[in-house]
Design a protein around this motif. Structure first.
Motif, PDB file in Angstrom:
ATOM      1  N   TYR A  66       0.846  -1.193   0.000  1.00  0.00           N
ATOM      2  CA  TYR A  66       0.000   0.000   0.000  1.00  0.00           C
ATOM      3  C   TYR A  66       0.880   1.240   0.000  1.00  0.00           C
ATOM      4  CZ  TYR A  66      -3.875  -3.137   1.122  1.00  0.00           C
ATOM      5  OH  TYR A  66      -4.813  -4.141   1.086  1.00  0.00           O
ATOM      6  N   ILE A  68       1.412   3.905   1.371  1.00  0.00           N
ATOM      7  CA  ILE A  68       1.337   4.729   2.571  1.00  0.00           C
ATOM      8  C   ILE A  68       2.376   4.213   3.560  1.00  0.00           C
ATOM      9  CG2 ILE A  68      -0.608   3.291   3.337  1.00  0.00           C
ATOM     10  CD1 ILE A  68       0.173   6.892   4.511  1.00  0.00           C
ATOM     11  N   THR A 215      -9.127   5.807   3.383  1.00  0.00           N
ATOM     12  CA  THR A 215      -8.342   6.695   2.527  1.00  0.00           C
ATOM     13  C   THR A 215      -7.215   5.974   1.806  1.00  0.00           C
ATOM     14  OG1 THR A 215      -8.810   8.571   3.982  1.00  0.00           O
ATOM     15  CG2 THR A 215      -6.950   8.803   2.475  1.00  0.00           C
ATOM     16  N   TYR A 216      -6.454   5.165   2.540  1.00  0.00           N
ATOM     17  CA  TYR A 216      -5.202   4.659   2.000  1.00  0.00           C
ATOM     18  C   TYR A 216      -5.207   3.173   1.636  1.00  0.00           C
ATOM     19  CZ  TYR A 216      -3.260   9.111   3.507  1.00  0.00           C
ATOM     20  OH  TYR A 216      -3.016  10.447   3.662  1.00  0.00           O
ATOM     21  N   TYR A 217      -6.113   2.388   2.227  1.00  0.00           N
ATOM     22  CA  TYR A 217      -6.104   0.947   1.966  1.00  0.00           C
ATOM     23  C   TYR A 217      -7.139   0.605   0.896  1.00  0.00           C
ATOM     24  CZ  TYR A 217      -2.652  -0.309   5.417  1.00  0.00           C
ATOM     25  OH  TYR A 217      -1.456  -0.464   6.094  1.00  0.00           O
ATOM     26  N   ASN A 221      -4.626   2.469  -4.507  1.00  0.00           N
ATOM     27  CA  ASN A 221      -3.446   2.940  -3.782  1.00  0.00           C
ATOM     28  C   ASN A 221      -2.543   1.750  -3.423  1.00  0.00           C
ATOM     29  OD1 ASN A 221      -2.088   5.292  -2.689  1.00  0.00           O
ATOM     30  ND2 ASN A 221      -2.533   4.491  -0.654  1.00  0.00           N
ATOM     31  N   LEU A 251      -8.312   9.535  -3.526  1.00  0.00           N
ATOM     32  CA  LEU A 251      -7.043   9.698  -2.814  1.00  0.00           C
ATOM     33  C   LEU A 251      -6.740  11.175  -2.604  1.00  0.00           C
ATOM     34  CD1 LEU A 251      -4.903   7.026  -4.698  1.00  0.00           C
ATOM     35  CD2 LEU A 251      -6.099   6.779  -2.518  1.00  0.00           C
ATOM     36  N   GLN A 254      -0.888  14.323  -2.517  1.00  0.00           N
ATOM     37  CA  GLN A 254       0.320  13.984  -1.764  1.00  0.00           C
ATOM     38  C   GLN A 254       0.958  15.260  -1.202  1.00  0.00           C
ATOM     39  OE1 GLN A 254       2.069  10.627  -1.437  1.00  0.00           O
ATOM     40  NE2 GLN A 254      -0.127  10.295  -1.600  1.00  0.00           N
TER      41      GLN A 254
END
Length: 464
Positions: A66, A68, A215-217, A221, A251, A254
């Motif tokens: 992932y 992150i 959000t990230y998993y 992503n 997402l 960044q």
């Protein structure tokens, strides 16, 4: 935080023997090269998929990376990325708490996970006929975790205890892998306590965990690699079946993780009442990833600190006898390929209380001051043999886990996992002038940070 060991000595010895046969650059270029098979595609939901077949053993690796890591975790939640890594083993839609681990182990497999600067990864190594089961299990927890307050409170305690055992109550705890980025870097994203402050770990709420997962998993992503003995058409079908209908996420942009050019040398002292002798670490900011200077630094790393014949090992261990444990590298939490943002080249050592810091730094200066003049093509050729051996060791070690790591990293960061097959060529392009230019810009004293561990207990005992 777990450390993944991917090297196998047998393959390393084999490659060293092959490298020893190389007499000059022309012969080096004609040495046969192993090409990693790579099939790369993206599902409709954005999941990057890499397949790499290898039928040398009846095993398969499933690796999910992932995008992150420590670097971009929330500012008031240090250690959150690592805490969440633990949460991924607490249960999902169809697998209860710890059942994921039992599923792998009862099917003859091994598993682990880790949090790094720019990714969090999970992997399973299983007999090939259990590949479908592992794909289903990874998709199950990507689809949704069993996130409860009980699980969160439990894992907060586990991670806090890990911090105490590995850092706070350990001689040289956090030195230099955790400490040095906080001293050498300026941007908070690169310079905060990645392991987590205890207060920040306590402050994490159930809402934080839910938002982080959402959000990230997400598949868009992430990168999924399957390495080993499998049927490609069948495996593609399983991946589409289990991962294809997991919804993508929106997402966030960044953050800026760039690091300003260091213009002034830095030096710090860290007091450590548990240490029994002093230690010293030296770090330099790396060139931009994938630039000619980046590959030159890879060769300079081999020349200066990798192996018994490296210049700093020869000077500090063999000639001066100041230390017996000089070590270093690019990216202490992985290798020079599996990161995305700014990075440090670093080395460290411990030395006797009777030896002064000035003596050690003086010996280091003897090496560094003459480095540019001593670099020649023969030195680069030997460095290439060493880095080639290390690269092949990574690609072939531990049932191909090192291969999965590079494939996922290059998919996440470059959208090009086939880069695994061009690394050796990039190192071959480095000439003496590029190395000298790299020394001038990146190994200059004003780009250097020194961190010394002061063993208070040893000093107190000595003075009594």
């Amino acid at each position: 935080m777990k450390t993944l060991l991917w090297r196998t000595s047998a393959l390393g010895v084999l490659m060293l023997l092959l490298g020893a046969c190389v007499q000059d650059k022309a012969q080096t270029q004609t040495t046969s090269e192993f090409k990693v098979p790579v099939t790369y595609y993206t599902l409709d939901n954005g999941l990057k998929v890499i397949l790499s077949q290898d039928d040398t053993s009846p095993t398969a690796i499933v690796a999910v990376y992932y995008n992150i890591g420590f670097r971009i975790e929330p500012k008031d939640r240090t250690g959150f990325a690592h805490l969440f890594e633990h949460m991924m083993f607490q249960g999902s839609e169809n697998l209860g708490k710890m059942e994921f681990i039992k599923l792998v182990q009862q099917n003859g497999g091994v598993l682990n996970g880790s949090t790094r600067f720019d990714f969090t990864n999970y992997f399973e190594i299983v007999p090939s006929h259990k590949l479908e089961t592992m794909l289903w299990a990874e998709a199950d927890r990507m689809r949704g975790l069993d996130i409860t307050q009980e699980n969160l409170t439990n894992q907060q305690g586990v991670v806090k205890n890990e911090v105490k055992v590995n850092v706070l109550n350990q001689p040289y705890g956090g030195f230099p892998w955790l400490d040095m980025p906080q001293y050498a870097n300026e941007n908070w994203y690169n310079a905060h306590n990645f392991y987590g402050d205890l207060e920040d770990l306590d402050a994490a709420s159930l809402e934080d965990v839910l938002a982080f997962f959402k959000t990230y998993y997400a598949p868009n992503n992430a990168a999924l690699a399957v390495v080993g003995d499998f049927d490609e058409e069948q495996t593609r079908g399983w991946i589409e079946k289990y991962f294809g209908n997991i919804p993508a996420a929106e997402l966030p942009p960044q953050p800026d993780i760039s690091e300003p050019r260091q213009e002034t040398a830095k030096e710090f002292v860290k007091n450590d009442s548990l240490a029994n002798k002093p230690a010293l670490a030296v770090a330099f900011h790396m060139p931009e990833r994938n630039s000619p200077e980046y590959f030159a630094m890879g060769l300079l790393d081999q020349i200066l600190v990798q192996g018994d014949n490296s210049l700093l090992v020869q000077k500090l261990e063999k000639e001066k006898g100041f230390s017996s444990d000089v070590s270093g590298g690019i990216n202490y939490l992985g290798n020079m390929f599996n990161y995305k943002g700014p990075m440090l080249w670093m080395y460290d050592l411990t030395y006797d209380n009777e030896t002064s810091r000035e003596d050690v730094l003086g010996a280091i200066e003897e090496v560094m001051s003459g480095l540019k003049e001593s670099v020649d093509q023969e030195m680069l050729d030997l460095a290439l043999v060493k880095i080639r051996s290390r690269l092949y060791d990574d690609v072939g070690g531990f049932f191909g886990l090192g291969r999965a790591d590079l494939l996922c990293s290059f998919a996440l960061f470059d959208d090009d996992p086939s880069r695994i097959n061009s690394l050796e060529e990039e190192f071959r392009k480095v000439d003496v002038e590029t190395v000298k230019r790299t020394i001038d810009e990146y190994l200059r004293p004003t780009n250097r940070t020194i961190l010394v561990v002061n063993p208070l207990l040893a000093n107190n005992q000595k003075s009594e």
